[in-house]
Design an enzyme around this catalytic site. Sequence first.
Site, PDB file in Angstrom:
ATOM      1  N   ASP A  48       0.825  -1.208   0.000  1.00  0.00           N
ATOM      2  CA  ASP A  48       0.000   0.000   0.000  1.00  0.00           C
ATOM      3  C   ASP A  48       0.862   1.263   0.000  1.00  0.00           C
ATOM      4  O   ASP A  48       1.368   1.681   1.043  1.00  0.00           O
ATOM      5  CB  ASP A  48      -0.907  -0.027   1.249  1.00  0.00           C
ATOM      6  CG  ASP A  48      -1.847   1.164   1.313  1.00  0.00           C
ATOM      7  OD1 ASP A  48      -2.397   1.426   2.405  1.00  0.00           O
ATOM      8  OD2 ASP A  48      -2.004   1.858   0.285  1.00  0.00           O
ATOM      9  N   ASP A  90      -1.751   5.509  -5.333  1.00  0.00           N
ATOM     10  CA  ASP A  90      -2.074   4.667  -4.185  1.00  0.00           C
ATOM     11  C   ASP A  90      -2.403   3.231  -4.585  1.00  0.00           C
ATOM     12  O   ASP A  90      -3.524   2.928  -5.012  1.00  0.00           O
ATOM     13  CB  ASP A  90      -3.274   5.275  -3.428  1.00  0.00           C
ATOM     14  CG  ASP A  90      -3.599   4.513  -2.158  1.00  0.00           C
ATOM     15  OD1 ASP A  90      -4.567   4.886  -1.476  1.00  0.00           O
ATOM     16  OD2 ASP A  90      -2.879   3.525  -1.862  1.00  0.00           O
TER      17      ASP A  90
END
Length: 329
Positions: free
Chosen positions: A35, A219
Amino acid sequence: QTGSANTNPSDSADDEYITSVSIGTPAQVLPLDFDTGSSDLWVFSSETPKSSASGHVTYSPSKSSTAKKLSGSTWSIEYGDKSSSSGDVYTDVVTIGGFSVKTQAVESATKVSTQFVQDTVISGLVGLGFDIGNQVSPRPQKTWFSNAASSLAEPLFTADLRHQETGSYNFGFIDTSLAKGTIGYTPADGSEGYWGFTATGYSVGGAQLNRNSITGIADTGTTLLLLPDNIVDAYYNNVESAEYDDSQEGVVFDCSEDLPSFSFGVGGQTITISGDLLNLTPIEEGSSTCFGGLQSSADIGINIFGDVALKAALVVFDLGNERLGWAQK
Ligand SMILES: O=C(NC1CCCCC1)N[C@H]1[C@H](O)[C@@H](N2CCCCC2)[C@@H]2OC[C@H]1O2
């Protein structure tokens, strides 16, 4: 030195990407979600309540000869989707794609929210954001990549996420063969912990780029491409059956529609997301109504170039030069 790890979509909607990570001695292999939108490496563990850990692979520090408790340290994190987790901290050896960090902070979950309990395909996250975003208290810890950077051939990593096929996270080198186009670079702003950047414009269906700055984050931990309403409307005005579905909390359309592509400018390059990549999935198994990969960022306050956008590109997260590279795939 370098590292190279395969990563796979978790389901038919490419909801998240799963990468195997080895922790401890002997190695305990866990499927984790990388992430770039967060900065904590945390895992389901022997300390996670049994009812919550059911169905998940877990890390047991007591079974690792190299695990050490980071005494007095705790962590707690809440993500933009309101999921959350918290616990205490160990250090141990963590190997990704053949590259080992000897003393990595491994955040052990003593509490996880229902989204994580239910998401049994992953056992935690590897935060690849900037260290400033780490949530360990009283002393914030470094990310795996930050610990690795000084020993890698180059202080950078690349993400090559793919639709329904195996992709890769490479550390310390750029495999340019993964891209069709030239890599265009733009400054990255790590001040909030994210990989922030500014795109220079957008277009729908191959039209000429509308020049307007779009500031957002790259992201890997967010499934969707989340952009301002004016852009989202400009796109779906080209999709005859598109409508906002309150229960789905997003724009849906007939699965049979041919969707236009969506392009954005960055670093002097144009990244084009094919219409197919913008049809995420039927809203329910077997439904003929599909959910859009492009949705509004209006309620969030930040634009997010998530997996739907990243799948169209080879993305270089260049810590050494504080920049992001983008190349069409
Ligand atoms: O919260 C965000 N992004 C926000 C989305 C809304 C707008 C603001 C940013 N990312 C999370 C993501 O949703 C999680 N999720 C787990 C279930 C499958 C899908 C991934 C995963 O856990 C934390 C992180 O990654």
